[in-house]
Design a protein around this motif. Structure first.
Motif, short mmCIF file in Angstrom:
data_model
loop_
_atom_site.label_atom_id
_atom_site.label_comp_id
_atom_site.label_asym_id
_atom_site.label_seq_id
_atom_site.Cartn_x
_atom_site.Cartn_y
_atom_site.Cartn_z
N HIS A 39 0.83 -1.22 0.00
CA HIS A 39 0.00 0.00 0.00
C HIS A 39 0.86 1.26 0.00
O HIS A 39 0.60 2.20 -0.73
CB HIS A 39 -0.93 0.00 1.22
N PHE A 40 1.92 1.26 0.80
CA PHE A 40 2.76 2.46 0.90
C PHE A 40 4.03 2.36 0.06
O PHE A 40 4.81 3.32 -0.01
CB PHE A 40 3.13 2.70 2.37
N GLY A 41 4.26 1.17 -0.55
CA GLY A 41 5.50 1.03 -1.33
C GLY A 41 5.18 0.43 -2.70
O GLY A 41 4.08 0.60 -3.22
N ILE A 42 6.14 -0.28 -3.25
CA ILE A 42 5.96 -0.91 -4.57
C ILE A 42 5.18 -2.22 -4.40
O ILE A 42 4.29 -2.55 -5.18
CB ILE A 42 7.35 -1.16 -5.22
N GLY A 43 5.51 -3.00 -3.37
CA GLY A 43 4.83 -4.25 -3.11
C GLY A 43 5.49 -5.41 -3.84
O GLY A 43 5.63 -5.37 -5.06
N PHE A 44 5.94 -6.43 -3.09
CA PHE A 44 6.53 -7.63 -3.70
C PHE A 44 6.63 -8.72 -2.63
O PHE A 44 6.59 -8.45 -1.43
CB PHE A 44 7.93 -7.34 -4.28
N ASP A 45 6.78 -9.95 -3.11
CA ASP A 45 7.09 -11.06 -2.18
C ASP A 45 8.57 -11.03 -1.82
O ASP A 45 8.95 -11.21 -0.66
CB ASP A 45 6.79 -12.42 -2.85
N GLN A 46 9.41 -10.82 -2.83
CA GLN A 46 10.85 -10.73 -2.62
C GLN A 46 11.47 -9.59 -3.46
O GLN A 46 10.93 -9.24 -4.52
CB GLN A 46 11.57 -12.05 -3.00
N LEU A 47 12.57 -9.05 -2.97
CA LEU A 47 13.40 -8.11 -3.72
C LEU A 47 14.64 -8.85 -4.19
O LEU A 47 15.27 -9.59 -3.41
CB LEU A 47 13.81 -6.93 -2.80
N LEU A 48 14.95 -8.74 -5.49
CA LEU A 48 16.10 -9.43 -6.08
C LEU A 48 17.12 -8.39 -6.51
O LEU A 48 16.79 -7.43 -7.19
CB LEU A 48 15.66 -10.25 -7.31
N LEU A 49 18.36 -8.59 -6.09
CA LEU A 49 19.44 -7.66 -6.39
C LEU A 49 20.45 -8.34 -7.30
O LEU A 49 20.99 -9.41 -6.97
CB LEU A 49 20.11 -7.22 -5.08
N VAL A 50 20.69 -7.76 -8.48
CA VAL A 50 21.68 -8.27 -9.43
C VAL A 50 23.00 -7.60 -9.10
O VAL A 50 23.07 -6.35 -9.14
CB VAL A 50 21.27 -7.94 -10.88
N GLU A 51 24.01 -8.38 -8.77
CA GLU A 51 25.31 -7.78 -8.43
C GLU A 51 26.42 -8.37 -9.31
O GLU A 51 26.25 -9.43 -9.90
CB GLU A 51 25.61 -8.01 -6.93
N PRO A 52 27.55 -7.68 -9.38
CA PRO A 52 28.64 -8.18 -10.24
C PRO A 52 29.17 -9.53 -9.75
O PRO A 52 29.01 -9.87 -8.57
CB PRO A 52 29.73 -7.10 -10.08
N ALA A 53 29.76 -10.27 -10.67
CA ALA A 53 30.36 -11.57 -10.32
C ALA A 53 31.53 -11.34 -9.36
O ALA A 53 32.19 -10.29 -9.41
CB ALA A 53 30.85 -12.26 -11.58
N THR A 54 31.75 -12.32 -8.49
CA THR A 54 32.91 -12.22 -7.57
C THR A 54 34.03 -13.18 -8.00
O THR A 54 35.08 -13.20 -7.40
CB THR A 54 32.47 -12.61 -6.14
N ARG A 55 33.74 -14.00 -9.05
CA ARG A 55 34.75 -14.97 -9.53
C ARG A 55 34.69 -15.00 -11.04
O ARG A 55 33.67 -14.66 -11.65
CB ARG A 55 34.45 -16.39 -9.00
N ASP A 56 35.76 -15.48 -11.64
CA ASP A 56 35.82 -15.52 -13.11
C ASP A 56 34.85 -16.53 -13.70
O ASP A 56 34.44 -16.40 -14.85
CB ASP A 56 37.26 -15.86 -13.57
N ASP A 57 34.51 -17.58 -12.92
CA ASP A 57 33.69 -18.65 -13.50
C ASP A 57 32.19 -18.42 -13.32
O ASP A 57 31.38 -19.29 -13.60
CB ASP A 57 34.08 -20.00 -12.88
N ILE A 58 31.83 -17.24 -12.82
CA ILE A 58 30.39 -16.94 -12.75
C ILE A 58 30.11 -15.60 -13.42
O ILE A 58 31.01 -14.78 -13.61
CB ILE A 58 29.87 -16.92 -11.28
N ASP A 59 28.84 -15.40 -13.76
CA ASP A 59 28.47 -14.18 -14.50
C ASP A 59 27.91 -13.09 -13.59
O ASP A 59 28.15 -11.90 -13.83
CB ASP A 59 27.42 -14.53 -15.57
N PHE A 60 27.17 -13.50 -12.57
CA PHE A 60 26.55 -12.52 -11.66
C PHE A 60 26.44 -13.11 -10.26
O PHE A 60 26.45 -14.35 -10.10
CB PHE A 60 25.12 -12.16 -12.12
N SER A 61 26.30 -12.23 -9.29
CA SER A 61 25.85 -12.64 -7.95
C SER A 61 24.39 -12.24 -7.81
O SER A 61 23.95 -11.25 -8.42
CB SER A 61 26.68 -11.94 -6.87
#
Ligand code: API
Length: 283
Positions: A39-61
Motif C-alpha cells: 500500500h505504501f510502497g511498490i509491493g513484492f514477495d521478494q526483492l532481487l538484487l543483481v550484483e557483479p560476479a565475484t569470480r571468473d567462472d560466474i556471470d553474476f551474484s
C-alpha cells in the motif's frame, strides 16, 4: 537517490528486481520492508538484487530479500526472472548464465519460448544442511504441532523446506498450520512449508506457506523440494507437473546427487524509478 527497477513475476510470485551492477545501492531491512509494502510502497514477495560476479567462472551474484527484509539463500521463481532481467537489460548476451547465490551456483537458461529453465543444484537432506534438529536424514520425520503428529520431509534447495502430503490442497490447514511449522523450534532458521497433493505419479498440486512472506501464489524452490520429497517417498516419477495457484512449473530430478531442473515463465510487468529519500541515499 533515484533507483531504476523492474517489477516482475514468476507464476504470480512477484519481485522488485534491481540492477546493482550499474547502480551502487545499499538497502537496509527497514527500507526493504517499506519498498515491499503493497500500500505504501511498490509491493513484492521478494526483492532481487543483481550484483557483479565475484569470480571468473560466474556471470553474476544474486541476492534475495523477503519482504520482511530478511536475506535468504535461494529463490527459484526469482532465478527465472533474474535471467530474463539481465538479458533484457543488456547485462548479458548469454543464453545460459552462471549465478552465484548465498548457497551455491545455479544456471538459468533462456528457452526459445517464454520459459526459463534453471539447474537449481543438488538438494540436501542432512539435518545440519537444512537446518533441522534431528538425529539423522529420514525420508519422513514426525513433527509434533500442539499434540498432533505431522509427517514431514525436509529438503534444502539452498533454502529450507518442510513438505507434507495432504489429501486436498484446497482444504489443507495452510493458514493455521503453515506459521506453526514455519516457526517450529526444530527449524533454527525457520522454514518454508509445502502442502502437496499427489494427483498422479506425474502431477501434483502444491501450495506453499513461505518463510517470512506467507502463502505465495507459487514457490519455485518449494516446487523443487516437493517433487524431490515425493520422489524420495516413492510417490512420483522423475519428471513432474507442479500445479500452483499461480500456474504450472515443470520439475525434473534424477535422484541422489543429481541437480533439480525447474522450467517455467518469467514476466516483466513494468519498469519504474523510485526516489529514495534520506541522507543515506545521497548520491
Ligand atoms: N521465502 C523463501 C525465499 C523465496 C522463495 C520462493 N519465492 C521461490 O520461488 O523459491 C525463503 O525464505 O527461503
Amino acid at each position: 537517490m533515484k533507483i531504476q527497477f523492474s517489477k516482475m513475476q514468476g507464476l504470480g510470485n512477484d519481485f522488485m528486481v534491481i540492477d546493482g551492477v550499474n547502480q551502487q545501492i545499499k538497502l537496509s531491512p527497514d527500507t526493504i520492508r517499506q519498498l515491499g509494502d503493497r500500500h505504501f510502497g511498490i509491493g513484492f514477495d521478494q526483492l532481487l538484487l543483481v550484483e557483479p560476479a565475484t569470480r571468473d567462472d560466474i556471470d553474476f551474484s544474486y541476492r534475495i530479500f523477503n519482504n520482511d527484509g530478511s536475506e535468504v539463500e535461494q529463490c527459484g521463481n526469482g532465478a527465472r526472472c533474474f535471467a530474463r532481467f539481465v538479458h533484457d537489460k543488456g547485462l548479458s548476451l548469454k543464453q545460459e548464465i552462471a549465478v552465484e547465490t548465498a548457497r551455491g551456483v545455479i544456471y538459468p537458461r533462456l528457452e526459445n519460448n517464454d520459459n526459463v529453465s534453471v539447474n537449481m543444484g543438488v538438494p540436501q537432506f542432512a539435518p545440519k544442511e537444512i537446518p533441522f534438529i534431528a538425529d539423522s536424514d529420514q525420508i519422513i520425520h514426525p513433527l509434533d504441532i500442539d499434540g498432533t503428529n505431522f509427517a514431514i520431509s525436509v529438503v534444502s534447495m539452498g533454502n529450507p523446506h518442510a513438505v507434507q502430503v495432504v489429501a486436498d490442497v484446497e482444504t489443507a490447514p495452510i493458514a493455521s498450520i503453515g506459521p506453526k511449522i514455519e516457526t517450529h523450534p526444530r527449524f533454527p532458521a525457520k522454514v518454508n512449508v509445502g502442502f502437496m497433493q499427489i494427483i498422479s505419479r506425474d502431477e501434483i498440486r502444491l501450495r506453499v506457506f513461505e518463510r517470512a512472506a506467507g502463502e505465495t501464489l507459487a514457490c519455485g524452490t518449494g516446487a523443487c523440494a516437493a517433487v524431490v520429497a515425493g520422489i524420495r517417498r516413492g510417490l512420483l516419477n522423475p519428471l513432474v507437473r507442479v500445479i500452483t495457484h499461480g500456474g504450472e512449473l515443470s520439475i525434473a530430478w534424477g535422484g541422489d546427487s543429481q541437480a533439480v531442473w525447474m522450467t517455467g515463465p518469467a514476466i516483466t510487468v513494468f519498469d519504474g524509478i523510485i526516489n529514495l529519500q534520506g541522507e543515506e541515499y545521497a548520491a
